[in-house]
Scaffold this motif. Structure first.
Motif, PDB file in Angstrom:
ATOM      1  N   LYS A 192      28.984 -78.117 119.219  1.00  0.00           N
ATOM      2  CA  LYS A 192      28.042 -77.483 118.614  1.00  0.00           C
ATOM      3  C   LYS A 192      27.021 -77.293 119.869  1.00  0.00           C
ATOM      4  N   CYS A 193      26.686 -78.703 120.335  1.00  0.00           N
ATOM      5  CA  CYS A 193      25.620 -78.548 121.490  1.00  0.00           C
ATOM      6  C   CYS A 193      26.476 -79.199 122.796  1.00  0.00           C
ATOM      7  N   CYS A 243      24.910 -83.946 115.739  1.00  0.00           N
ATOM      8  CA  CYS A 243      25.336 -82.707 114.990  1.00  0.00           C
ATOM      9  C   CYS A 243      26.280 -83.005 113.694  1.00  0.00           C
ATOM     10  N   CYS A 277      30.543 -82.245 122.087  1.00  0.00           N
ATOM     11  CA  CYS A 277      30.474 -81.508 120.813  1.00  0.00           C
ATOM     12  C   CYS A 277      30.487 -80.179 120.929  1.00  0.00           C
ATOM     13  N   CYS A 319      28.880 -84.697 118.020  1.00  0.00           N
ATOM     14  CA  CYS A 319      28.221 -85.519 118.345  1.00  0.00           C
ATOM     15  C   CYS A 319      27.568 -86.215 117.156  1.00  0.00           C
TER      16      CYS A 319
HETATM   17 ZN   LIG Z   1      26.113 -81.915 118.815  1.00  0.00          ZN
END
Ligand SMILES: [Zn+2]
Length: 120
Positions: A25-26, A59, A23, A56
């Motif tokens: 983002k995370c 997100c 992901c 993911c």
């Molecule tokens: Zn994520």
């Protein structure tokens, strides 16, 4: 345009985006989705790598704190911060173009998706 061809292109695009492997983002590694920054209803950027984010499921769609679908304004802000204003301007310009695909364009899209590496 044939439905089966659209499916094939969508899958090639999503597979390419998910090659990122985590992901954006995370950094979770699964389960991963390919997110269209500009809606896939906009054909001009539907299969453009620059229009894709590897996210993911949290997100992408589920998180009410931060996700592309539940907090779209925050997502756009984050995306521009991550990829830069030049990326944003370029993809915006592409999406505003009127594109008429002809058959050989689709072959080229598939080839490009196979070759080009996902750089973000
Ligand atoms: Zn994520």
């Amino acid at each position: 345009m044939k439905r089966s061809l659209i499916k094939k292109l969508d899958k090639s695009w999503a597979d390419k985006i998910k090659e990122y492997g985590m992901c954006e983002k995370c950094h979770k590694t699964k389960p991963l989705n390919a997110h269209h920054f500009y809606s896939r209803s906009i054909r001009a950027v539907r299969w453009n790598i620059d229009n894709g984010f590897c996210l993911c499921v949290g997100c992408h769609v589920f998180s009410s704190k931060f996700s592309a679908h539940k907090t779209p304004a925050e997502f756009v802000e984050w995306a521009i911060e991550k990829r830069g204003i030049q990326w944003y301007e370029a993809v915006k310009e592409k999406k505003n173009k009127v594109v008429k695909f002809i058959d050989k364009d689709y072959d080229e899209i598939i080839l490009t998706l196979k070759q080009k590496s996902f750089k973000f």
